[in-house]
Write a protein that holds these residues in place. Sequence first.
Motif, PDB file in Angstrom:
ATOM      1  N   HIS A 142      45.135  30.673  80.594  1.00  8.79           N
ATOM      2  CA  HIS A 142      44.430  30.297  81.818  1.00  8.79           C
ATOM      3  C   HIS A 142      43.712  28.984  81.537  1.00  8.79           C
ATOM      4  O   HIS A 142      42.709  28.935  80.831  1.00  8.79           O
ATOM      5  CB  HIS A 142      43.436  31.382  82.214  1.00  8.79           C
ATOM      6  CG  HIS A 142      42.693  31.073  83.490  1.00  8.79           C
ATOM      7  ND1 HIS A 142      43.308  31.073  84.722  1.00  8.79           N
ATOM      8  CD2 HIS A 142      41.395  30.742  83.714  1.00  8.79           C
ATOM      9  CE1 HIS A 142      42.422  30.773  85.656  1.00  8.79           C
ATOM     10  NE2 HIS A 142      41.258  30.559  85.062  1.00  8.79           N
ATOM     11  N   GLU A 184      48.299  36.980  76.828  1.00  9.41           N
ATOM     12  CA  GLU A 184      47.390  36.274  77.727  1.00  9.41           C
ATOM     13  C   GLU A 184      46.130  35.844  76.994  1.00  9.41           C
ATOM     14  O   GLU A 184      45.556  36.597  76.208  1.00  9.41           O
ATOM     15  CB  GLU A 184      47.001  37.158  78.908  1.00  9.41           C
ATOM     16  CG  GLU A 184      46.012  36.480  79.859  1.00  9.41           C
ATOM     17  CD  GLU A 184      45.572  37.365  81.009  1.00  9.41           C
ATOM     18  OE1 GLU A 184      44.647  36.952  81.748  1.00  9.41           O
ATOM     19  OE2 GLU A 184      46.126  38.467  81.171  1.00  9.41           O
ATOM     20  N   LEU A 223      45.928  31.684  86.127  1.00 11.81           N
ATOM     21  CA  LEU A 223      46.303  33.089  86.026  1.00 11.81           C
ATOM     22  C   LEU A 223      45.500  33.974  86.969  1.00 11.81           C
ATOM     23  O   LEU A 223      45.764  35.183  87.056  1.00 11.81           O
ATOM     24  CB  LEU A 223      46.150  33.576  84.577  1.00 11.81           C
ATOM     25  CG  LEU A 223      46.988  32.824  83.541  1.00 11.81           C
ATOM     26  CD1 LEU A 223      46.778  33.443  82.158  1.00 11.81           C
ATOM     27  CD2 LEU A 223      48.467  32.822  83.911  1.00 11.81           C
ATOM     28  N   ARG A 233      50.501  33.990  88.344  1.00  9.52           N
ATOM     29  CA  ARG A 233      50.499  34.871  87.169  1.00  9.52           C
ATOM     30  C   ARG A 233      51.851  35.569  87.025  1.00  9.52           C
ATOM     31  O   ARG A 233      52.386  35.687  85.914  1.00  9.52           O
ATOM     32  CB  ARG A 233      49.375  35.893  87.303  1.00  9.52           C
ATOM     33  CG  ARG A 233      49.271  36.833  86.106  1.00  9.52           C
ATOM     34  CD  ARG A 233      48.276  37.952  86.354  1.00  9.52           C
ATOM     35  NE  ARG A 233      48.181  38.790  85.177  1.00  9.52           N
ATOM     36  CZ  ARG A 233      47.331  38.573  84.179  1.00  9.52           C
ATOM     37  NH1 ARG A 233      46.497  37.555  84.235  1.00  9.52           N
ATOM     38  NH2 ARG A 233      47.317  39.365  83.127  1.00  9.52           N
TER      39      ARG A 233
END
Length: 331
Positions: A177, A243, A158, A164
Motif C-alpha cells: 500500500h 501484503e 489497497l 486490491r
Amino acid sequence: MARESFAIGNVRVRAGSTQEVELPITRLVTGGDVSLPVRVVHGREPGPVVWITAAIHGDEVLGVEVIRQALAGLSAKSFRGTLLAVPVVNVLGFMTGDRYLPDRRDLNRSFPGSSRGSLASRIAHLLMTEVVSKCELGIDLHTAADRRTNLPQIRADLDDPRTRELAEAFGAPVMLHARLRDGSLRQAALDAGARVLLFEAGEALRFDEEPIAVGVAGVRRVLATMSMIDLADGEPATAPTVESRESGWVRARGTGILHLDVHLGEWVETGRRLGGLSDTFGRRVRLVHADRPGIVIGLTRAPIVNAGDALVHIAAAERPAEPDATEGDGS
C-alpha cells in the motif's frame, strides 16, 4: 452489430485488429522526428480499456520486455476490450540509457503535464490525453533506480476494493500500500478516474528473467480477471502474495565498503544482522541491522557507501505460516 473502431491520434483502429501508432513528440536538431510508440489491440468483442506503460524512466528497460512477451500471445480477434501498450514512454532517455530527459527532468514527476510546457510536461500531457484518459486501468512497469535492485512487487491503493482485487490477481511476491507522489503518472491517472497498479522489479539497464516472468504472468492474470482474455491451460489464476502497509530503508550509519548478508525476498526480524561496513583493508567498522520485521524488497548494489545511503528496503509484514509437514501424508 460490429464494434466501433478505436480513435487514437489521427488513426482509427478497426475492431478485431492490432495496429502500431506513432504519436508525435518533438523533432531532433538533425530534423528527425521523435514519436511515442503505441500498440493498440482493439478486440472484436467489447470490454474494458486498459493501458500498460514501461520506461517512463529511460534506464528502466525490464518493462519493455514484459510488454513484448505479454503481447506476443494476444489476438485481437479473441480479445475482449482494448489494450494500449506503450513500451517506451521516455523515448529520448531510453535511446541514451538515461533515467531522465535531456533537460534532466524526471518524467514521472511531470504529470499531468501541459501541451505548452517543458519537454517532460509535453510528453506527460500527450500520454494523459491520448492513452490514460481513455482507460479505466493502467499497469505501469518500473525497476529499481541505478545501483539498486527490487523484489517483484505491486504498489497500489489497497484500500480501494477493486484495485486490491487486481493487485492480488497480479500475484507479485509482495503488494504494498504505497503513498502517492506529486507529479507521478499514478497520481495523475487516479485524479483522472483510472485505477493504477505500479509494478516494481529488477534492476535498471538489465533484463532479469525471473522478474520478467513474474511481470508477464501478472499482466496476463489481471487481463483475465477483467475478462479480457482467457488463461491457457497450466497458467495459474492466482499466486501467493504478501501484503504490506508500510516499508522503509535501513540506511548506513557510517562510510565504508558494504558486505550484505541478506537477499531479496528474505524474511528478517528486528535486530537481525543484515551485513557490515569495512575499511579498505577489511577491518569491520560498523554492522548493519534490521530496524523492523518484514521481508526484504530492495537492496543497494553499490559496494561503496556513505553515511545516510539507503542499503536494505524492508516491507513490514507478517511472515506466512509454514505449511504443516504432516498435512496430507495420511498419518
